[in-house]
Design an enzyme around this catalytic site. Sequence first.
Site, PDB file in Angstrom:
ATOM      1  N   PHE A  59       0.802  -1.223   0.000  1.00  0.00           N
ATOM      2  CA  PHE A  59       0.000   0.000   0.000  1.00  0.00           C
ATOM      3  C   PHE A  59       0.840   1.280   0.000  1.00  0.00           C
ATOM      4  CE2 PHE A  59       0.500  -1.257   4.485  1.00  0.00           C
ATOM      5  CZ  PHE A  59       1.033  -0.094   5.028  1.00  0.00           C
ATOM      6  N   THR A  93      -8.178   1.988  13.282  1.00  0.00           N
ATOM      7  CA  THR A  93      -7.654   2.429  11.986  1.00  0.00           C
ATOM      8  C   THR A  93      -8.709   2.324  10.894  1.00  0.00           C
ATOM      9  OG1 THR A  93      -5.445   1.737  12.649  1.00  0.00           O
ATOM     10  CG2 THR A  93      -5.819   2.044  10.294  1.00  0.00           C
ATOM     11  N   ARG A 104     -12.329   8.734  13.799  1.00  0.00           N
ATOM     12  CA  ARG A 104     -12.438   7.959  12.559  1.00  0.00           C
ATOM     13  C   ARG A 104     -13.865   7.501  12.300  1.00  0.00           C
ATOM     14  NH1 ARG A 104      -6.814   5.236  13.864  1.00  0.00           N
ATOM     15  NH2 ARG A 104      -5.436   6.606  12.684  1.00  0.00           N
ATOM     16  N   HIS A 117      -3.827  10.431  11.817  1.00  0.00           N
ATOM     17  CA  HIS A 117      -2.737   9.536  12.225  1.00  0.00           C
ATOM     18  C   HIS A 117      -2.361   9.892  13.649  1.00  0.00           C
ATOM     19  CE1 HIS A 117       1.277   7.681  12.385  1.00  0.00           C
ATOM     20  NE2 HIS A 117       1.666   8.830  12.931  1.00  0.00           N
TER      21      HIS A 117
END
Length: 143
Positions: A59, A93, A104, A117
């Site tokens: 990724f 995440t 998130r 982050h």
Amino acid sequence: MAIERTFSIIKPDAVAKNHIGAIYNRFETAGLKIVAAKMLHLTKEQAEGFYAEHSERGFFGALVAFMTSGPIMVQVLEGENAVLAHREILGATNPAQAAPGTIRADFAESIDENAAHGSDALESAAREIAYFFSAEELCPRTR
């Protein structure tokens, strides 16, 4: 309780949607103080350097492309157990697995564009802070 510093990024997706203020409010409501902050538009080289530990992962190219797709906010947060507190505020995440009320869950669209982050340990926080900030840019909050 230990007063710590941690590093945080508000990623291009959340900046583009004007969520900076709402995310800062979450930090401050949780007792974290912002001791340094700036807006940047990362170059490819900066993004590759920051995420170098992922350079062999599949990724990596997409991550670098995303992180250079628009401005980001980088900030240093200070408070009791700041690393863990910040990660709890962020949530999982993958936003589909993030608890309701986390950054998130509320602001991210996908695991790839997940709004923010946060450093995962004191050691990574120190390294990440130093990547973006000089010691002179950190402003202790004594009041």
